[in-house]
Design an enzyme around this catalytic site. Structure first.
Site, PDB file in Angstrom:
ATOM      1  CG  ASP A  64      68.126  20.644  45.009  1.00 16.37           C
ATOM      2  OD1 ASP A  64      67.706  20.309  46.131  1.00 16.37           O
ATOM      3  OD2 ASP A  64      68.591  19.820  44.202  1.00 16.37           O
ATOM      4  CD  GLU A 105      73.815  16.543  42.996  1.00 18.06           C
ATOM      5  OE1 GLU A 105      74.060  15.340  42.722  1.00 18.06           O
ATOM      6  OE2 GLU A 105      73.118  16.877  43.950  1.00 18.06           O
ATOM      7  CD  GLU A 227      63.699  15.131  49.278  1.00 15.63           C
ATOM      8  OE1 GLU A 227      63.403  15.792  48.261  1.00 15.63           O
ATOM      9  OE2 GLU A 227      64.866  15.026  49.683  1.00 15.63           O
TER      10      GLU A 227
HETATM   11  C1  LIG Z   1      65.897  18.350  48.359  1.00 18.39           C
HETATM   12  C2  LIG Z   1      66.836  17.365  47.747  1.00 18.39           C
HETATM   13  N1  LIG Z   1      66.683  16.076  48.045  1.00 18.39           N
HETATM   14  C3  LIG Z   1      67.504  15.150  47.516  1.00 18.39           C
HETATM   15  C4  LIG Z   1      68.514  15.519  46.662  1.00 18.39           C
HETATM   16  C5  LIG Z   1      69.388  14.454  46.043  1.00 18.39           C
HETATM   17  O1  LIG Z   1      70.696  14.631  46.306  1.00 18.39           O
HETATM   18  C6  LIG Z   1      68.646  16.887  46.374  1.00 18.39           C
HETATM   19  N2  LIG Z   1      69.615  17.330  45.532  1.00 18.39           N
HETATM   20  N3  LIG Z   1      67.796  17.781  46.915  1.00 18.39           N
END
Ligand SMILES: Cc1ncc(CO)c(N)n1
Length: 238
Positions: A64, A105, A227
């Site tokens: 991520d 983030e 997703e």
């Molecule tokens: C895979 C994914 N989808 C959405 C977000 C939301 O920003 C993230 N951080 N990672």
């Protein structure tokens, strides 16, 4: 108030609420099974019930982090389009707020990496991650309609909001070390932000051609599929 008037005013209220339901909600109903797969994935459910496997979490964290780094240019391109296409409306401020939170983030990911002993410099993007980012990159083209881009942007953010908010709902057994991640996307401010992005997308879709609507629906479903594939990576562990 007499009962009759009360009943009538309740009916009117219901009607108004129904009218507020936009095309995105209709699409979510239509594609409910993939929407649920994306927002209630086994990995997310395992965070909520406390059974999560830490190697899965570390895999997700590394992937991520790379995703978010790739997501920034996409959000930047949404921001540019918002400035060009939304006139006096506040689209630009909403997207700018999203950009600002991505800054925090990335810092958060780095702090988590040291906490979980994950070395980002050695993390290699997996296929699902690469494919998702390639898809978003294609949406950055000027050929892509603003309404379509906004729909994708909303869907990406909304999946994380819904997923992590679930881990904080009543009855959760989310391990305390993972509540930071859950609050990051599951907090009320992020929910409000997603709702603002959704309103922008809805406003654009209200005036969209049939062709744009079909494209936006397709893009929404594809985001949901990406997703699901993204969560699936966590199954592989490190
Ligand atoms: C895979 C994914 N989808 C959405 C977000 C939301 O920003 C993230 N951080 N990672």
């Amino acid at each position: 108030m007499t009962l009759k008037i009360l009943v009538r005013s309740e009916k009117k209220k219901k009607q108004l609420q129904m009218e507020k339901r936009g095309v995105i909600d209709t699409w979510i109903d239509k594609h409910r099974s993939i929407y649920t797969a994306a927002t209630r994935h086994a990995f997310v459910v395992s965070i909520r019930d406390g059974s999560v496997d830490l190697s899965s979490f570390r895999t997700w964290l590394g992937q991520d982090y790379l995703f978010v780094r790739g997501f920034v240019p996409f959000v930047a391109s949404v921001l540019i389009r918002a400035g060009k296409e939304s006139g006096e409306s506040s689209d630009m401020e909403v997207v700018l707020g999203g950009m600002a939170s991505l800054n925090g983030e990335i810092e958060w990911f780095k702090t988590e990496a040291s906490k979980w002993d994950v070395d980002f410099s050695t993390v290699v993007p997996q296929k699902a991650n690469q494919e998702y980012l390639r898809f978003l990159e294609a949406l950055m083209s000027n050929e892509v309609k603003y309404s379509v881009m906004m729909t994708a942007f909303w869907a990406t953010e909304a999946v994380y909001q819904e997923s992590f908010a679930h881990c904080l709902e009543d009855g959760n057994k989310t391990p305390v070390e993972l509540t930071g991640a859950c609050h990051r996307w599951g907090n009320d401010g992020f929910k409000q932000y997603c709702s603002s992005v959704k309103s922008i997308a809805e406003r654009c879709l209200e005036n969209a051609s049939g062709e744009a609507l079909a494209e936006a629906e397709d893009v929404l479903v594809r985001v949901l599929e990406y997703e699901v594939a993204f969560w699936e990576m966590s199954r592989g562990g490190d």
